[in-house]
Write a protein that holds these residues in place. Structure first.
Motif, PDB file in Angstrom:
ATOM      1  N   GLU A   1       3.102   1.543  -3.309  1.00 18.99           N
ATOM      2  CA  GLU A   1       2.465   2.147  -4.288  1.00 18.99           C
ATOM      3  C   GLU A   1       1.858   3.438  -4.399  1.00 18.99           C
ATOM      4  O   GLU A   1       1.904   4.206  -5.292  1.00 18.99           O
ATOM      5  N   ALA A   2       1.420   4.084  -2.962  1.00 18.94           N
ATOM      6  CA  ALA A   2       0.928   5.361  -2.650  1.00 18.94           C
ATOM      7  C   ALA A   2       2.135   6.300  -3.082  1.00 18.94           C
ATOM      8  O   ALA A   2       2.028   7.204  -3.843  1.00 18.94           O
TER       9      ALA A   2
ATOM     10  N   VAL B   1       4.699   5.781  -5.189  1.00 19.82           N
ATOM     11  CA  VAL B   1       4.948   5.769  -6.685  1.00 19.82           C
ATOM     12  C   VAL B   1       3.760   6.676  -7.194  1.00 19.82           C
ATOM     13  O   VAL B   1       4.073   7.265  -8.248  1.00 19.82           O
ATOM     14  N   ILE B   2       2.527   6.336  -6.643  1.00 16.17           N
ATOM     15  CA  ILE B   2       1.495   6.980  -7.606  1.00 16.17           C
ATOM     16  C   ILE B   2       1.569   8.521  -7.346  1.00 16.17           C
ATOM     17  O   ILE B   2       1.368   9.324  -8.263  1.00 16.17           O
TER      18      ILE B   2
ATOM     19  N   HIS C   1       0.925  -1.147   0.022  1.00 16.66           N
ATOM     20  CA  HIS C   1       0.000  -0.102  -0.053  1.00 16.66           C
ATOM     21  C   HIS C   1       0.786   1.356   0.047  1.00 16.66           C
ATOM     22  O   HIS C   1       0.717   2.102  -0.810  1.00 16.66           O
TER      23      HIS C   1
END
Lengths: 420, 406
Positions: free
Chosen positions: B130-131, B133-134, B127
């Protein structure tokens, strides 16, 4: 006395009642203007394209050959010039096609008398008529009728007041029901040129469409949240689509100019390249550039559609996924993407067809040079640059047939995917 | 265990990439603004990596002063030892140099601090990773899209305000000589005075307005019939509308050119006004019928019960209800007519009758200086942009409602 209707034979009325008929009549009445307009400007031209594609016709043959006449008086009638004559100068407007059965009629003014009549002409009362036979291409001739004038002539209208009428029948290639040919098709299919044009078209269409979709998806993901300035950015990202194509195309040409373009200056300064790149003039690069232009110009459209779809996705689903511990990428992959698949495929098909149809962009950017000639530009090239309308129409027919193929496929998918 | 999902590794990689992105962006922006030589250097990668690690180590719990402190440290390093993410040529002025450095360090620090928000140092959950990276991709996306959209328009506007000789000398120098005052707009004045652009503007305007009016006059009844009335062939119609606007314009343009040549309609604005609406009627019809379908039919039925005729109902009930849709359609049709190029190009030869787009096409020759071409482009672009930004709500609605055409 009415007969009782047995309940098991009761059924809805068949056929159209008067109300329904009136409604249908109104509907057709409302649609009629549009139908007529569309028939005149879409259906008729389409039929015409098919017609012309089978005709050996160039730009020069658009005007059918016609006899041309000019009339004047030579010599001074008022002075009583004995050598005065009425002259008709005759000419075939075409250099190579014949006109048959040419006749000339003119009204003879009052007070003018012919001293000698041309053998081809007869004067009956106030009307002159001449039978001029057949004219070969490039034909020129004159009729001279020596005339004298009474004083009454100078009071009435003079000779040139009435225009002579000349008629003749010529074989108009465009409208005649003979002289069909397959030459146009043979011409466009010959050699490897056609296949390279087709290849370029497919490259441009597939990558232009896919690129615009992917960029659009990315932009939509960016803007799918509210923050200050979101409206502004959304407006800004639509600019490429809203601006006139001619303006943005020239801006790109200038930006990527090999001699004084900013892009080249920038790349050289950054050390990416040591010499200027001719972006729109080199063979594989020009095609990539026009495809990029297409992506740049149309990503806003896909972005708009995808964003609209995204905002209508139920948020409950995401909350449920959050509860289950789904990560952001998983949510995108397993929740958003399946929801967006419908709009994405419809967009792909529609954009595919319209990119295939695109003419202005490439025409303005490269004029179809440097390996960027797509089918639509080829229509223009054949019809106007090479002055062969027939060949242009033949290319147009090929485009149209391919489009019908795409559309059939498209409607199959469309009926499965609701929306739009 | 994914080796990337460790706080330090993530911070290092994202920091390096982010700093390179910022350095490139600042270099491009500063080059375009001043014309001086700014370029990113590979040193941005290690500097960014350091910045990422620093943000990870000390930025974890949202200290707002941290990015400022880090940016100052990086700026200090650049000033003292010359280790900066971008190289600046000596021809840059002092203020430009400092603006570039401050922007590069400031945005690197601020971005990294944001990207690594709430990211722990050790192993990351999927989580959190990815947050981060986003957030990185989001930042990159904003920069990327803004750049690709703004640069061509920036070049268009700035070129129109410069003269050709200056641009050939340094194609990157878009700085304006503000001392000339109104002389900056020389190209525009010349276009209006010598190239007849005032009349082109007017022609484009009234041709577009007429197109809108004629289109609506045809499309409203047609759309109503398709959406509301029952008749045989209704289904076929709503389908074939889409089919019609799939016919490529160039295929139609050829016979239209021939027919217009033969009937003498070529080179007349009457011919143009005749042909433009037909290209827009299918789009307008499609958009409107979608909207009409969405209106509640009960209101109309009430009107019919009260003894109004169908046409009366359309006029007094349906049309007032669909004003927003009519606005969207009108704007969209106006845009198509205003931007139309192909038909105007093929059918108009007489400079007295040019529309704007045709007028711009006539400027595309080696004899006309390029700033005139760009000034013409700006003249054509600005009205449609103003209209669009002012009425953006209707415009976006219009675009999404029925049109994937372009």
């Amino acid at each position: 006395m009415t007969e009782p209707v047995p309940p098991n034979t009761a059924r809805p009325p068949r056929g159209m009642g008067p109300l329904a008929r009136r409604e249908a009549r109104l509907a057709w009445g409302l649609l009629m203007p549009t139908l007529i307009a569309v028939a005149l400007v879409v259906i008729l031209p389409l039929l015409a394209v098919f017609w012309i594609a089978f005709k050996p016709i160039g730009l020069a043959e658009l005007r059918p050959p016609a006899p041309v006449v000019r009339e004047d008086i030579r010599g001074d009638l008022e002075e009583g010039d004995p050598d005065a004559y009425l002259r008709y100068r005759l000419r075939n407007s075409s250099q190579d096609q014949r006109i048959t059965g040419v006749t000339l009629t003119d009204s003879w003014p009052e007070g003018l008398s012919a001293t000698e009549m041309d053998p081809r002409c007869t004067l009956e009362g106030a009307s002159l008529s001449c039978d001029l036979g057949d004219w070969e291409g490039g034909f020129r001739d004159q009729i001279r009728i020596p005339v004298t004038a009474d004083p009454s002539y100078f009071e009435g209208p003079d000779v040139e007041a009435s225009a002579p009428v000349i008629t003749g029948s010529a074989n108009n290639v465009l409208t005649s029901f003979s002289s069909f040919t397959l030459e146009n098709f043979a011409r466009i299919f010959q050699g490897s040129e056609f296949w390279s044009v087709l290849g370029v078209t497919l490259f441009y269409t597939v990558f232009g469409t896919a690129g615009a979709l992917i960029f659009g998806l990315f932009a939509a993901l960016l803007l799918d949240k509210s923050f200050t300035g979101q409206g502004l950015l959304r407006g800004l990202y639509l600019f490429p689509y809203v601006a006139p194509v001619i303006a943005v195309a020239f801006a790109w040409i200038l930006l990527f100019d090999p001699y004084s373009g900013s892009a080249n200056a920038l790349l050289m300064q950054m050390g990416v390249t040591s010499q200027a790149i001719n972006f729109f003039g080199e063979r594989p690069l020009a095609l990539i550039m026009v495809t990029l232009f297409e992506v740049w110009r149309y990503f806003p459209l896909s972005f708009l559609f995808i964003l609209a779809r995204m905002q209508s996705i139920d948020t409950d689903m995401y909350e449920a996924a959050d509860m289950d511990g789904a990560s952001p990428f998983q949510k995108f992959r397993y929740l958003s993407l399946p929801q967006l698949l419908g709009i994405l495929s419809v967009l792909f098909l529609l954009r595919f067809i319209w990119t295939f149809n695109k003419f202005d962009d490439i025409f303005l950017l490269t004029g179809g040079n440097a390996g960027t000639r797509v089918l639509t530009v080829n229509v223009y090239e054949q019809a106007f640059a090479l002055s062969n309308i027939g060949a242009g129409a033949a290319v147009a027919v090929v485009i149209f047939l391919m489009l019908i193929l795409f559309s059939l496929f498209f409607f199959r998918v469309m009926s499965r995917e609701e929306g739009l | 265990m994914n080796p990337f999902r460790i706080g330090y590794v993530t911070a290092l990689l994202l920091g390096a990439l982010w700093c390179l992105i910022i350095a490139t962006t600042v270099a491009v922006a500063m080059s375009f603004a001043t014309g001086a030589g700014f370029r990113p250097v590979w040193l941005a990668l290690p500097l960014g990596a350091l910045m990422g690690l620093a943000c990870l180590r000390w930025g974890g719990h949202g200290r707002p002063l941290l990015p400022a402190a880090l940016a100052l440290a990086m700026l200090g390093l650049a000033a003292l030892s010359g280790l900066a993410p971008l190289a600046i040529a000596p021809d840059a002025s002092g203020p430009a140099r400092w603006t570039g450095l401050i922007a590069a360090t400031g945005f690197t620090a601020l971005g990294m601090w944001k990207i690594l928000e709430k990211t722990p140092e050790g192993a990351l959950t999927r989580h959190v990773f990815e947050a981060a990276v986003i957030r990185f991709l989001t930042g990159f996306g904003y920069i990327f899209f803004t750049a690709i959209v703004v640069i061509p328009f920036y070049v268009m506007v700035m070129t129109s305000l410069k003269n050709q000789a200056a641009l050939v000398q340094n194609p990157l120098d878009f700085s304006l000589d503000l001392s000339q005052g109104l002389g900056l707009f020389r190209s525009y004045v010349e276009l209006m005075r010598d190239y007849n652009f005032g009349s082109y503007l007017w022609t484009s305007f009234y041709v577009s307005v007429l197109t809108v009016l004629i289109t609506l006059a045809f499309a409203i009844p047609g759309a109503y019939a398709v959406a509301r009335l029952r008749f045989r062939g209704q289904k076929v119609f709503s389908r074939s509308i889409l089919l019609i606007y799939m016919v490529p314009m160039i295929v139609l343009a050829l016979p239209i050119y021939i027919a217009f040549s033969m009937t003498g309609l070529r080179n007349t604005l009457f011919g143009i006004v005749l042909i433009y609406p037909v290209t827009t009627i299918p789009v307008a019809l499609y958009m409107l019928q979608g909207y009409f379908r969405g209106l509640p039919s009960e209101v109309e039925e009430a009107g019919l019960m009260d003894g109004l005729s169908r046409l009366k109902v359309i006029w007094t009930i349906t049309l007032p209800l669909s004003l927003p849709a009519l606005a969207s359609v009108s704007l969209y049709v106006f845009m198509i007519a205003w931007n139309e190029f192909l038909l105007a190009f093929m059918l108009l030869d007489d400079p007295g009758k040019f529309t704007l787009t045709r007028g711009i096409a006539s400027l595309n020759s080696s004899e006309v200086p390029r700033q005139h071409l760009m000034a013409g482009s700006v003249i054509a672009t600005v009205p449609i942009m103003v209209l669009f930004l002012g009425l953006e709500r209707f415009m976006t609605k219009g675009l999404t409602a029925g049109s994937v055409k372009g």
